[in-house]
Design an enzyme around this catalytic site. Structure first.
Site, mmCIF file in Angstrom:
data_model
loop_
_atom_site.group_PDB
_atom_site.id
_atom_site.type_symbol
_atom_site.label_atom_id
_atom_site.label_comp_id
_atom_site.label_asym_id
_atom_site.label_seq_id
_atom_site.Cartn_x
_atom_site.Cartn_y
_atom_site.Cartn_z
ATOM 1 N N ASP A 390 7.778 38.989 26.875
ATOM 2 C CA ASP A 390 6.528 39.225 27.611
ATOM 3 C C ASP A 390 5.903 37.856 27.918
ATOM 4 O OD1 ASP A 390 4.051 40.417 28.539
ATOM 5 O OD2 ASP A 390 4.575 42.192 27.375
ATOM 6 N N ASP A 504 5.385 42.630 36.707
ATOM 7 C CA ASP A 504 4.250 43.376 36.160
ATOM 8 C C ASP A 504 2.986 43.018 36.942
ATOM 9 O OD1 ASP A 504 2.802 44.993 34.451
ATOM 10 O OD2 ASP A 504 2.780 43.564 32.792
ATOM 11 N N GLU A 507 0.029 45.595 41.263
ATOM 12 C CA GLU A 507 -0.635 46.593 42.112
ATOM 13 C C GLU A 507 -1.298 45.972 43.362
ATOM 14 O OE1 GLU A 507 0.566 47.987 38.539
ATOM 15 O OE2 GLU A 507 -0.945 46.422 38.706
ATOM 16 N N ARG A 586 6.348 47.584 37.840
ATOM 17 C CA ARG A 586 5.325 48.560 37.446
ATOM 18 C C ARG A 586 4.811 49.328 38.664
ATOM 19 N NH1 ARG A 586 0.196 46.819 33.826
ATOM 20 N NH2 ARG A 586 -0.661 46.080 35.826
ATOM 21 N N ASP A 602 1.730 51.334 30.422
ATOM 22 C CA ASP A 602 1.186 51.011 29.099
ATOM 23 C C ASP A 602 0.791 52.264 28.328
ATOM 24 O OD1 ASP A 602 1.573 48.397 29.796
ATOM 25 O OD2 ASP A 602 -0.506 48.023 30.347
ATOM 26 N N HIS A 660 9.354 48.720 23.603
ATOM 27 C CA HIS A 660 8.407 47.653 23.931
ATOM 28 C C HIS A 660 7.049 47.991 23.337
ATOM 29 C CE1 HIS A 660 5.539 45.793 27.066
ATOM 30 N NE2 HIS A 660 5.954 44.812 26.294
#
Length: 917
Positions: A390, A504, A507, A586, A602, A660
């Site tokens: 990460d 990630d 958006e 994502r 998440d 994860h």
């Protein structure tokens, strides 16, 4: 008269529900309707009187509640009679005491304000035939209550294939934003379409029926059409309440049609119900009363609400673009998905190690700590193909850097992984730090030089805030940005030879609303209607809607951001590695499966999240993104041991399998738990690795034919209504049934078995079901698997990586049907070369009848694989002899009708036959 007659049909003939009125009037009880229908049959004079009453001044009380279409959908407004009638709509408080005129974001109810029968809409004023179908002119005479109505529209109906209808409604005077994804261009009109198309003239509407049954799959006459600059809306009846898709939302697999609003606008938020999440997928699959299925795809990327109501009906409400939609006629659910991905693009064939076990966490803190987990997994002999990091690995959370203090050994770790046939994946966020000293951070400096960043309304680089602090956002709608992205990845790969990317926060996400300088006050930022987005603002936790990108305003491009970043990432990896790219994203949009997979975000370490992951997985398989899974054991909160065991068992059957978890939570990799839990998790993962040939072949069919990988039971049993809402079980392909434990503290699970013969995968014991729920033993170390009759699957002896496992001999498991037959297949190639199917670098073998292999295509790779043994479930009598290619072979036979043939040493590249007498 037509209205009342059709209402009578709805009551007396439920299957004709979708023939309901063009736009019904205002409210009437079922009892009164039944009385009316009886009188309609008995007395024509009464009908004429009713018709006079219907069109008289008292027509405000004629629409059943289920058929009310909302005339005042704005959130947070107390809808009064005065406000409603100002829009020339009907106002009747709903009969339900729990209903409210105030609808907070994400909620809806029976509308108090709704359209009357005669609410103005468009009229069809001219029509002409074209080579593909029809074109028509639509005209509105009366202004609506939203600004900037477009009074003249062009309708284009294209009969593209026998099972695909394409409808576009555009402004002929002005070009409007259209979604920039490639769709097929048909050049010849369908010769034998499975649909008929009818056009209503005044008011205008499109009615599409299934030719074979007459079922109405689309009827837009049920409510008025709106086409204003920033408000487009149309409604259609649904043939039943069985509707699926419409991602990305946390919900059951089968959607609730009881006043359920699903808002679409990509958003960074942990999965929760009634909230717009990371991705946008305006596609639904609906099952008709006859068991047939059809699909509907609205090609639009603007913020939108999709409202389901119990009529059943659906309303599409968007704030930009055009009306561009497809209808797919199936007729079975699997065919609907095939036809959908024919339009948006087939998912990519994954690189082989993508289907192994992936391990990650936010909070390893050092490369050595990461390395220790890898070594621990090896010591315990637990399968692992991929290790991830990460944002910990970065220097100050900046992309294309690694922390030279805490992650100094990262390049050595990656080399060690490669030595053990393992792979490394790193995270990248799109936000690029904008505060480093000039000349010290190449990605930002070079990005400014090339002009790759999103601009604000004044043309300056827009600055938001993410993990590294103040950040600029690459504009992936510009090809210049793709080249800059590739250059950054190439430069970093020279330092850390990563194998795949995890993209990630795309958006895109920001920790401030809009930008550090705010956003303009205009209709782009505050449109006349704002869909039910979390927080009520388009700029909430993202960049300004008025931000400028190469192709259009962010207002139009927002929900495409993750797709375009995935496209740039996949292209770059192909150039750098010359292998199939591995990207997990994502944020997603239709056609994403061509470039990346997806994880479900998440989630939490809760049993509910374990259960809802199945619906998420099945939904994304419908949406053309089969490489999908949830964070195993949950991302946030500490995972309890039992939950983590059960989740690892379920996760072993996610198409994409990754454990994860978050920073400041306890470790949850398999080695962190008790020996009992470790053993159970190891067994589940070894089981997955043994089934790799099955999974790999399923992905081949997804890539070539548009099939699903993880499959709802409803797809294989569309006539069995009991499967329609089942999201606690699923299939791999057509024949491997997975029944996981989804509750704490139990050693059994109840599973539904559709009609037919099923075999316990582990023992071969048979279950003959009439379509019933059965209780199955499920101790902590077991996940229940069953093979459907008529299925052959190839398996391999598992090992610690797929590189080793995939070289092992095959074992064939054949679950015989009542007549003793079974079929299966195997696709095989080198696992990583791009486009092996397209360039004929593969082997494909089918297995059929009792057991006959037929090599339909062959290459060098398959010739190295042998078939070592075969097991047959459901052999009713012990054979006197078994023949392999007409020669006697050694065999064993168990009392539960299981026949096993060993020591075969058959070459997969050559046809063979196994038979017995």
């Amino acid at each position: 008269m037509r209205f009342l007659f059709l209402l009578c049909l709805k009551i007396l003939e439920p299957e004709e529900a979708s023939l309901l009125p063009p736009r019904p009037s205002c409210s009437i009880t079922t009892g009164l309707l039944v009385t009316g229908c009886l009188l309609l049959v008995l007395c024509g004079a009464w009908l004429l009187g009713t018709m006079f009453w219907l069109h008289g001044p008292s027509n405000q009380h004629l629409i059943p509640e289920a058929w009310r279409f909302d005339c005042y959908p704005e959130r947070g407004v107390v809808v009064t009679k005065e406000l409603c009638e100002a829009r020339n709509c009907c106002f009747i408080p709903a009969s339900s005491p729990s209903s409210s005129a105030t609808r907070p974001p994400g909620r809806n109810g029976i509308p108090w304000c709704f359209y009357p029968l005669d609410f103005p809409s468009y009229s069809l004023v001219s029509i002409e035939d074209t080579s593909m179908g029809q074109k028509a002119k639509l005209v509105r005479e009366v202004k609506t209550y939203y600004p900037a109505d477009i009074f003249t529209l062009e309708l284009d109906i294209r009969h593209e294939t026998d099972t695909r209808l394409h409808v576009r409604i555009t402004d002929p005077s002005n070009a409007r934003f259209e979604v920039p994804i490639s769709v097929p261009t048909a050049t010849k009109k369908a010769e034998n379409p499975q649909y008929t198309v009818e056009l209503s003239k005044d008011p205008f509407g499109v009615i599409v029926k299934r030719r074979s049954t007459g079922a109405v799959v689309l009827n837009t006459t049920v409510a008025p059409l709106f086409y204003a600059d920033q408000f487009l809306q149309f409604s259609t009846s649904l043939p039943s309440q069985f509707i699926y898709g419409l991602g990305e939302h946390r919900s059951t697999f089968l959607h609730d049609v009881h006043w359920n609003t699903l808002t679409m606008w990509a958003r960074d938020v942990p999965p929760m119900e009634k909230t717009n999440l990371y991705g946008v997928h305006p596609f639904y699959l609906a099952v008709e009363n006859e068991g047939n299925a059809h699909g509907f795809f609205f090609l639009n990327s603007n913020a939108m609400d999709v409202v389901l109501q119990p009529a059943p009906a659906v309303t599409w409400r968007t704030i930009g673009g055009i009306l561009d939609f497809y209808v797919f006629l199936g007729p079975d659910p699997g065919s609907v998905v095939e036809q959908y991905v024919d339009v948006i693009g087939h998912p990519a064939m994954p690189i082989y190690w993508a289907l192994g076990y992936h391990l990650c966490r936010w909070g390893y803190k050092t490369s050595d700590a990461t390395w220790e987990v890898v070594k621990s997994m090896r010591n315990y002999k637990i399968p692992q193909d991929v290790q991830w990091n990460d944002i910990d690995y970065m220097s100050q959370y900046m992309d294309f850097t690694f922390d030279s203090t805490n992650f100094a050994t990262l390049p050595d770790l990656v080399k060690d992984l490669h030595t053990h046939n393992q792979r490394y994946v790193m995270i990248l966020d799109p936000g690029i730090s904008s505060t480093q000293p000039q000349g010290s951070y190449w990605p930002y400096d070079e990005g400014l030089k090339r002009g790759v960043f999103i601009k604000d309304a004044e043309g300056k680089t827009l600055i938001g805030k993410v993990w590294p602090g103040l950040t600029a956002y690459p504009d992936f709608s510009d090809n210049v940005t793709h080249e800059w992205w590739y250059d950054n990845l190439r430069r970093f790969h020279e330092k850390v030879p990563f194998d795949g990317l995890w993209i990630d926060m795309n958006e895109p996400s920001s920790f401030v609303d809009g930008s550090t300088n705010g956003c303009p006050s205009n209709s782009i930022e505050n449109p006349p209607y704002t869909p039910g987005v979390l927080g009520g603002l388009l700029r909430g936790k993202t960049v300004c809607a008025s931000a400028q990108q190469k192709q259009s305003l962010h207002y139009n491009m927002h929900s495409l951001y993750g797709l375009l970043e995935a496209k740039a990432s996949a292209s770059a990896l192909k150039r750098i590695l010359a292998k199939r790219p591995f990207v997990i994203s994502r944020s997603t949009f239709p056609s994403q499966g061509m470039y990346s997979g997806h994880w479900l975000g998440d989630n939490r370490s809760q049993w509910k999240d374990l259960y809802t992951s199945i619906a998420g997985m099945l939904t994304f398989n419908l949406l053309g993104i089969p490489l999908v899974g949830a964070d195993i054991c949950g991302f946030s909160e500490d995972a309890q041991e039992e939950l983590c065991v059960r989740w690892t068992q379920l996760g072993a059957f996610y198409p994409f399998t990754r454990n994860h978890n978050s920073i400041d939570t306890k470790p949850q990799d398999p080695t962190a738990f008790s020996p009992l839990a470790q053993t159970a998790m190891k067994q589940a993962l070894l089981l997955r690795y043994s089934l790799f040939p099955v999974l790999y072949t399923l992905f081949h069919h997804a890539h070539v034919h548009g099939h699903t990988v993880a499959r709802p039971l409803m797809f294989e049993f569309p006539k069995d209504v009991k499967t329609y809402g089942n999201d606690k079980q699923f299939l791999w392909g057509k024949g491997l049934l997975v029944t996981p434990v989804l509750e704490a503290g139990v050693d059994y699970v109840n599973g539904y078995f559709p009609e037919g013969l099923w075999y316990d995968y582990y023992t071969g014991d048979s279950v003959s079901s009439k379509g019933e729920e059965l209780r199955l033993g499920a101790p902590l170390d077991k996940i229940n698997l069953h093979l459907r009759e008529g299925t052959v699957i190839p398996t391999q002896t598992p090992n610690l990586t797929l590189w080793v496992s995939s070289g092992q001999p095959l074992h064939l498991v054949s679950a015989l049907s009542g007549d003793g037959s079974a079929t299966g297949d195997l696709f095989w190639d080198d696992g990583e070369t791009i486009d092996t199917y397209e360039t004929n670098q593969y082997a494909y073998i089918i297995f059929n009848k009792t057991m006959t292999s037929q090599v339909l295509h062959n290459n060098v790779e398959a010739s190295n694989i042998t078939v070592e043994s075969a097991t047959f479930y459901g052999v009713k009598e012990k054979p006197s002899k078994v023949l392999v290619n007409s020669k006697d072979a050694h065999f064993t036979y168990r009392a539960n009708q299981v026949l096993t043939v060993d020591d075969l040493e058959l070459k997969l590249s050559q046809n063979f036959t196994i038979s017995w007498m």
